[in-house]
Design a protein around this motif. Structure first.
Motif, PDB file in Angstrom:
ATOM      1  N   GLY A 131      -0.868   7.148  -6.015  1.00  0.00           N
ATOM      2  CA  GLY A 131      -0.182   5.895  -5.749  1.00  0.00           C
ATOM      3  C   GLY A 131      -1.196   4.971  -5.100  1.00  0.00           C
ATOM      4  N   GLU A 132      -0.731   3.862  -4.567  1.00  0.00           N
ATOM      5  CA  GLU A 132      -1.663   2.872  -4.039  1.00  0.00           C
ATOM      6  C   GLU A 132      -0.999   2.057  -2.939  1.00  0.00           C
ATOM      7  OE1 GLU A 132      -4.913   0.190  -6.306  1.00  0.00           O
ATOM      8  OE2 GLU A 132      -2.850  -0.452  -6.638  1.00  0.00           O
ATOM      9  N   LEU A 133      -1.784   1.649  -1.988  1.00  0.00           N
ATOM     10  CA  LEU A 133      -1.333   0.719  -0.954  1.00  0.00           C
ATOM     11  C   LEU A 133      -2.380  -0.358  -0.786  1.00  0.00           C
ATOM     12  CD1 LEU A 133       0.652  -0.061   1.328  1.00  0.00           C
ATOM     13  CD2 LEU A 133      -0.735   1.350   2.876  1.00  0.00           C
ATOM     14  N   ARG A 134      -1.956  -1.608  -0.936  1.00  0.00           N
ATOM     15  CA  ARG A 134      -2.872  -2.731  -0.768  1.00  0.00           C
ATOM     16  C   ARG A 134      -2.130  -3.942  -0.247  1.00  0.00           C
ATOM     17  NH1 ARG A 134      -2.640  -5.387  -6.142  1.00  0.00           N
ATOM     18  NH2 ARG A 134      -1.543  -3.991  -7.562  1.00  0.00           N
ATOM     19  N   THR A 135      -2.865  -4.884   0.237  1.00  0.00           N
ATOM     20  CA  THR A 135      -2.283  -6.119   0.760  1.00  0.00           C
ATOM     21  C   THR A 135      -2.156  -7.144  -0.353  1.00  0.00           C
ATOM     22  OG1 THR A 135      -3.288  -5.711   2.919  1.00  0.00           O
ATOM     23  CG2 THR A 135      -2.559  -7.958   2.454  1.00  0.00           C
ATOM     24  N   ALA A 136      -0.989  -7.779  -0.432  1.00  0.00           N
ATOM     25  CA  ALA A 136      -0.791  -8.831  -1.425  1.00  0.00           C
ATOM     26  C   ALA A 136      -1.801  -9.955  -1.184  1.00  0.00           C
ATOM     27  CB  ALA A 136       0.627  -9.373  -1.342  1.00  0.00           C
ATOM     28  N   ILE A 174       1.651  -4.098  -0.924  1.00  0.00           N
ATOM     29  CA  ILE A 174       2.058  -3.615  -2.245  1.00  0.00           C
ATOM     30  C   ILE A 174       1.896  -2.098  -2.239  1.00  0.00           C
ATOM     31  CG2 ILE A 174       1.528  -3.607  -4.717  1.00  0.00           C
ATOM     32  CD1 ILE A 174       0.528  -6.502  -4.357  1.00  0.00           C
ATOM     33  N   LEU A 175       3.014  -1.395  -2.264  1.00  0.00           N
ATOM     34  CA  LEU A 175       3.034   0.062  -2.269  1.00  0.00           C
ATOM     35  C   LEU A 175       3.508   0.541  -3.639  1.00  0.00           C
ATOM     36  CD1 LEU A 175       3.081   2.899  -0.870  1.00  0.00           C
ATOM     37  CD2 LEU A 175       5.449   2.371  -0.224  1.00  0.00           C
ATOM     38  N   THR A 176       2.742   1.436  -4.266  1.00  0.00           N
ATOM     39  CA  THR A 176       3.168   1.999  -5.546  1.00  0.00           C
ATOM     40  C   THR A 176       3.173   3.517  -5.459  1.00  0.00           C
ATOM     41  OG1 THR A 176       0.947   2.109  -6.519  1.00  0.00           O
ATOM     42  CG2 THR A 176       2.187   0.061  -6.834  1.00  0.00           C
ATOM     43  N   ALA A 221       7.753  -3.541  -2.275  1.00  0.00           N
ATOM     44  CA  ALA A 221       7.225  -4.641  -1.464  1.00  0.00           C
ATOM     45  C   ALA A 221       7.683  -4.437  -0.021  1.00  0.00           C
ATOM     46  CB  ALA A 221       7.738  -5.977  -1.990  1.00  0.00           C
ATOM     47  N   THR A 222       6.740  -4.360   0.892  1.00  0.00           N
ATOM     48  CA  THR A 222       7.076  -4.129   2.295  1.00  0.00           C
ATOM     49  C   THR A 222       6.033  -4.778   3.188  1.00  0.00           C
ATOM     50  OG1 THR A 222       7.649  -2.420   3.916  1.00  0.00           O
ATOM     51  CG2 THR A 222       5.825  -1.933   2.421  1.00  0.00           C
TER      52      THR A 222
END
Length: 461
Positions: free
Chosen positions: A119-124, A131-133, A458-459
């Motif tokens: 998965g992935e975590l990044r800043t919009a 952005i969490l996937t 989205a968080t």
């Protein structure tokens, strides 16, 4: 030998009786297996659907260990599985052993991939949120396999599906169902829970698949077979917007350039053409040989092909199809060209030269031990003729100049290219084609993605 359906972890008779399985070497009946009916299809889908939540929630390491045990069991039982493949499919025992080794590797490869689902975590970009996937299994998967590699085509689909957390309904081909039933037994022994793997056999595949795809619980379809059938399945899958993977037909060109090592090219040609007696979607279909070396290459190819004994093709229909294509080719038969007398469905290694480019051997997939040789003038002519087909599964290219080969490889319309190699298949590599040769990839890192969906959350904090 198991001959019943495998549904919900139990062996059950088919609701529509049985049908015979023939030995292509002799044409005689080996045994009869269960014929699945509509009620069996519904039962198998229900079993897979009920088992899915628990299997999807199973820790990736546990799923991995099940697949690892299945790999080890296949290696341990290689001789038994190979003998069964030879009996129902007709390939030599050595080829069958090779297939079992190859097939088992899909279980080992995807055992390793099961624990790497990411998965992935990044800043919009705007900075307002994160952005969490994450990825999760697509669901109940309908797997349709061909007869030419009864073990490998099953494990290439079952492996990634189970690794991803999907449950499956497998329909093997009517010509070679016995290997799939043995694999079901092996997987159950390896610890696959009841309902996770279900196997339905039938000699009425259209009816079974139509019934299955009409069920909204089927969320994934993986098919290996002809482009013609693939088109029909895609249309049926559209009704419920089912996620599809398609590995379809081929028309592989085998390019031999003027600077090629001809001995190496012939050795590669024998692998690319005669593996499985030419009955493979990756088989070299058209030999495109430079005019300066075509005579020498053909002489060497005929000599190599002459040393190969006649072997059976899968059935009478396939045998008649080969005869018709050679007869209509318009070329000169240098070797073979007529069915082998005796019992079974035997066709000899065949070489045809002076073949018109627009002949049936230039336009259609051969699927047998027939090698048509065409003359090319230069690199531009080779690429143009190689790409002059709606198919694009694999191409082969022989040249002594690696840079030249890589430049041409980039121009070939193919999902795979064998550069100075007659074999491209590898469980760790993405297998698949472009154009009308298919959708998606099997094997490699890409293979498990076909059985996963991505969820975005989205968080912010």
């Amino acid at each position: 030998m198991k001959t019943d359906l495998f549904i919900g972890g139990k062996w059950v008779p088919g609701s529509e009786g049985t049908f015979p399985v023939l030995d292509p070497s002799s044409g005689e009946t080996i045994t009869s297996v269960a014929r699945a009916g509509a009620s069996d299809v519904d039962a198998a889908i229900s079993a897979a659907h009920e088992a899915w939540p628990s299997w999807a929630a199973t820790a990736p390491r546990q799923r991995s260990e099940v697949l690892r045990r299945a790999f080890e069991a296949m290696v341990e039982r290689r001789e038994e599985i190979a003998a069964l493949i030879t009996q129902e499919m007709g390939k030599s025992l050595d080829d069958a052993r090779g297939e079992v080794t190859y097939a088992a590797e899909f279980f080992r490869w995807f055992a390793e991939e099961a624990v790497r689902i990411g998965g992935e975590l990044r800043t919009a970009p705007g900075g307002a949120n994160r952005i969490l996937t994450f990825q999760r299994p697509v669901g109940v998967s309908l797997l349709l396999t061909p007869w030419n590699f009864p073990a490998a085509m099953a494990t290439r689909k079952i492996g990634p599906a189970l690794a991803a957390g999907c449950t499956v309904v497998l329909k093997p081909p009517e010509d070679t169902p016995l290997t799939a039933l043995l694999l079901a037994e092996l997987l159950a022994d390896a610890g696959v829970p009841q309902g996770v793997v279900n196997v339905l056999t039938t000699d009425k595949p259209g009816e079974l698949v139509t019934r299955a795809l009409a069920d909204h619980r089927i969320r994934k379809l993986s098919f290996t077979g002809s482009t013609q059938v693939g088109r029909v399945l895609l249309a049926q899958a559209a009704d419920h917007v089912v996620k599809c993977s398609m590995e379809l037909g081929g028309n592989a060109p085998f390019l031999v350039l003027d600077d090629a090592d001809l001995d190496a090219a012939v050795q590669g040609a024998m692998v690319a053409k005669m593996r499985n007696h030419g009955q493979a979607c990756t088989a070299a279909n058209r030999f495109l040989v430079h005019e300066s070396v075509v005579d020498e290459f053909t002489e060497k190819l005929v000599s190599a092909m002459r040393a190969v004994p006649s072997a059976p093709v899968i059935n009478e229909r396939a045998l008649a199809n080969l005869e018709a294509k050679v007869e209509l080719s318009g070329g000169k038969i240098q070797l073979g060209g007529k069915r082998t007398k005796g019992s079974g469905f035997h066709y000899p290694p065949t070489v045809v030269t002076d073949v018109p480019r627009d002949s049936v051997l230039g336009r259609e997939e051969i699927f047998g031990p027939v090698a048509p040789v065409f003359t090319i003038q230069d690199d531009e002519d080779a690429v143009a003729f190689a790409n002059a087909t709606d198919m694009g599964l694999v191409s082969y290219l022989y040249t002594a100049d690696l840079a030249r080969g890589l430049r041409l490889a980039e121009r070939l319309d193919a999902g795979m290219v064998g550069l100075n190699r007659g074999l491209v298949s590898d469980p760790a590599a993405p297998f698949g084609g472009v154009k009308e040769s298919g959708l998606g990839r099997e094997g490699g890192y890409e293979g498990i993605a076909e059985y996963l969906e991505t969820t975005y959350v989205a968080t912010s904090w």
